[in-house]
Structures are given as C-alpha cells and as structure tokens.
Design an enzyme around this catalytic site. Sequence first.
Site, PDB file in Angstrom:
ATOM      1  N   GLN A   1       0.436  -1.526  -0.287  1.00  0.00           N
ATOM      2  CA  GLN A   1       0.235   0.033  -0.106  1.00  0.00           C
ATOM      3  C   GLN A   1       0.816   1.169  -0.010  1.00  0.00           C
ATOM      4  O   GLN A   1       2.239   1.127   0.205  1.00  0.00           O
ATOM      5  CB  GLN A   1      -0.695  -0.197   1.454  1.00  0.00           C
ATOM      6  N   HIS A   2       0.005   2.392   0.040  1.00  0.00           N
ATOM      7  CA  HIS A   2       0.636   3.563  -0.260  1.00  0.00           C
ATOM      8  C   HIS A   2       2.160   4.286  -0.738  1.00  0.00           C
ATOM      9  O   HIS A   2       2.127   5.385  -1.095  1.00  0.00           O
ATOM     10  CB  HIS A   2       1.433   3.738   1.395  1.00  0.00           C
TER      11      HIS A   2
ATOM     12  N   ASP B   1      -1.923  -5.291  -0.527  1.00  0.00           N
ATOM     13  CA  ASP B   1      -1.440  -6.530   0.445  1.00  0.00           C
ATOM     14  C   ASP B   1      -2.666  -6.806   1.414  1.00  0.00           C
ATOM     15  O   ASP B   1      -3.420  -8.039   1.618  1.00  0.00           O
ATOM     16  CB  ASP B   1      -0.639  -6.046   0.849  1.00  0.00           C
TER      17      ASP B   1
END
Length: 510
Positions: free
Chosen positions: A79-80, A241
């Site tokens: 992520q991110h 994820d």
Amino acid sequence: MSLYAGIDAGTQSLKVVVYDPATRQVIASTSEALALDSRDDGSREQDPGAWVEAMRTCFGRMDVAVRRRIVALAVSGQQHGFVALDADGDVLAPAKLWCDTSTAAECGQIMDAVGGADACIRKAGNPILAGYTASKLPWTRKHRPEAYARLATILLPHDYLNFVLTGRRYCEHGDASGTGWLDVRKREWSTPMLEATDARRDLRECLPPLVAADALFAIDPAEALALGIADTVRVAAGGGDNMMAAWGTGAVSTGRLVMSLGTSGTLFAYSDTPVVSGQGEWAAFCSSSGGWLPLICTMNCTVATESVARLCGFSTRDGDAHIAATEPGADGLTLLPFFNGERTPDLPHARASWHGMDMANTTPAHFYRAAMEGATFSLKYGFDAFVRAGMGFDGIVLTGGGANSAQWRQMVADVFGLPVQVPWQVEGAAFGAALQALWAVRRAAGENVTPAIVCSEHVGLDPARAARPDLRTGEAYAAAYARFLDHLDAVRTDAAPSSSPWQDTARNAA
C-alpha cells in the site's frame, strides 16, 4: 479445470500462487526477490519496472500446462506507494514506498492546509500519516520538479501492475484508502484533501477512476504472451496487500481479527460500516470486498527480527531455538524496533533503540527475543486502541511470514491473551488475490455469491499450528509490555502529539 492466480508485489519480493478451486489446493507458487533503495533521509524506493520483470520471471518458472489453465488473476500490492506516469504511461521516477518516511514534513503541511489532523478525519476519515501516498506528491514537486511537471497519472503499486496487465488505469476503494485522498465514508475522492495536497493543479485529473471490488478487465494480449498465459484471461480489481490478506484469511465478514506478521505488522477486521477513530488511532480503510477494514499498521515487524538476526550472524530460520532458550521479557532487555521510523505509535523520525542492557542479557538469543517481543508489543499498543473503542475479539488469525514461527505464534497468544489460528495458506495476500479473482468470475457468470461464501468454501485453518494462551507466561509478558511502554514514553517526541493521551491508558491497561 480452471485455475486462478494471485500476484503479491511486496517490499522484499514478488510472489505468484496458482489456486485450483476444484481440489482446493495451491498447485504452483513462485517468488522473486526485489531490491530496495534505502537512504539516510528515510527514503525507501523501488523501480516499478522491477515489479514487472519479477512478475514475468515468476510466471516463466511455472509449468506451461499450469499457466494455460489460468482463467483469471488479481494483484495484491504494497500500500501507499507513489508511481508517477507521464501522458504516454511511462514511469517518471522511482516509486516511493509505504515505509518511506522522508515525506513526514509534507504530512504536516497537508494537514495544516486542511485545518489539522482532526479536520482531516472529519473530511475524509484519516489523518495523513508518514508513508501515505498524499505526502509524496508535494515531496516530488520539491525534489523532482521535472517529474512533477510531466506528471499525468498517479498510481499505487498494484494499480501499476494492473496497468501493465490491462493497459487501463483504475483503482479500487481498499487500496485507495491508503492514499489519504479518499473520503472513506462516501467512498469517493475527497476534494478538500486533494486541494490541500496541491492547490496548483486539479489532482482529480491525475487519479484513476474508482472501480468496484468485483470488477473484471481483459488482459492485454501482449502481456498475456509475455506471461505465457491465454489472452482470454480476466484481470480482477485486486487491492492493497492488507485487503487481499483479508480475503486470504476470511476477514470479509464481521468477527475475525487478523494479524499479519510481514515486513510491516498489521491488525485488521472487517466491518459492514465505516469505523473511523476520532483521534486517528487506527486507519479507517475500505476493504476490497465491498465493506470497510479498520486497520492498525506498524512499520517494523519482520524488519526487526531479520535485522537483529543478521546483526547477530544467524538466520531467522534458527530464530525459534533462540526464543526457546530465553525467558519472556528477555531478562529485562527491551527493543523499541523503529528501524524505519514508526506509524503506530506515530513517530516517523524515531530510530530503533535498546534499553536495559546488562552483562547477562546481551547474548544473540536475548537480542533476538527482544526484537520479536518489540515487534509484538508495537502491535499490542495498536490493539489496545481497538479495545478502548469497544471492539471485542475471540481470537486472532495469523498470516504473513512470521506466522511460520511456532514461537511467535505462541508469543502472540500469550501477549494478547487470545487463542491463535493460522490458515493453511500462510501467504494470505497472494492467495487472497486468487480468491478475489475467483469471486469476480463467479459474479460475472451470474452467481449471487458473497465474499463470505467464497472464503467459507476455500479458507481453512490448520489445527497443527494453533496456539492457546498460557496464563503464567502472559503475566510475564504483561510486565515486559509495561516496561516497553515506559521506554516508549521516555523517547517520545513532538512528532506524535496526538498519541500522548493514549499512553497513560495503555500503561494502566497493561
């Protein structure tokens, strides 16, 4: 005869699993290591092209007959991340990752522009924490002006692999939650957060459209050829994820608390409604199954155990023997495991530190135990926020690489005072992506099937790896956890003012 593939693009490696729903078996699994560019300013970056090459390498290692039976796939991604593309779809710069803390100052600037962290929570559901995608845009404008000037599209890591697979730019709500730009209550991009991030341009033009969790897309024939799969394969929406790990562990309906012991550590549970913390004590994310996924994230989990094992000259494969040779509490040795800075608690500039060293506890075994305990205590710190908010759980389902450790499973049971179970498929994110693809295909075929039904059919728990809490050991861990909180309090900085009220409550609870 139909098979479903799940691709998990993590920080350390990319994994591919192929699942046969008829036999309920993973019949193929491959992985490829990924390099990480780390710098002293907190930067953590990767080349998006390396994810593509790793994906093709993993498929290339599979039996041709297996590849030709794949009918659908989905991507799970860390992520991110921030992947910047130009108008032609070419990558403009290395991708800044979830564990990148070099943009901590930009987090504060964005929140100040909105009116503070409380205003962020009111407007979108989450503050902008270290590592969130939003902070990487103003950092890029400042440090990579040429890339910023040519920026046409912003994608998350899993979005980028979807773009390679399909030629289309899109995003789903679960992964989008981690950008800081999504209004998680309304499940749409937040105009106030976008304007606070960059008032010079309309960021909506750079963001892909949001699609439903059961969306399906045709694969690009050229990429199908590169992977050695049929050009009739369908690509599901995929997700972050943690959202895919929710699929892989059955956390797609209420009542199941999941702990992921990976590079980062996470705690999450499914909800049918938004679960927003007014103090920002957890991430108020959407799920990738149509609901919401309140989540606690620590940035240092297996990072801590692997770093300490490497320092002491042994492999984490031998770690359980070192844990068994020491007592809970590591004879007074405590590690604050903030090698990457930290998100829970919110200390992006923190660094790892040892406390309570003496002549008796400075052995490799003690160091390793303190690392595992420190990573576990950080998750307990986040769990306490869930409990204070009135959430209750009957047990914990473990996933991620750390779940392979019998000693870690028992430690989690004892520290949290809850029974622990482990799914047959430990790598929950890749397996979860395969299940989401299976669900999307069944939905497209007209079946009125829910994520909960799919998971009830295909997610099983391994009784041989279950662990039950030991009261005596739990008391020893409670004392060690209180010591951990004391040391944490001593090193806290003004970087996490919002965390201060939680500390006394956590210590009293311990």
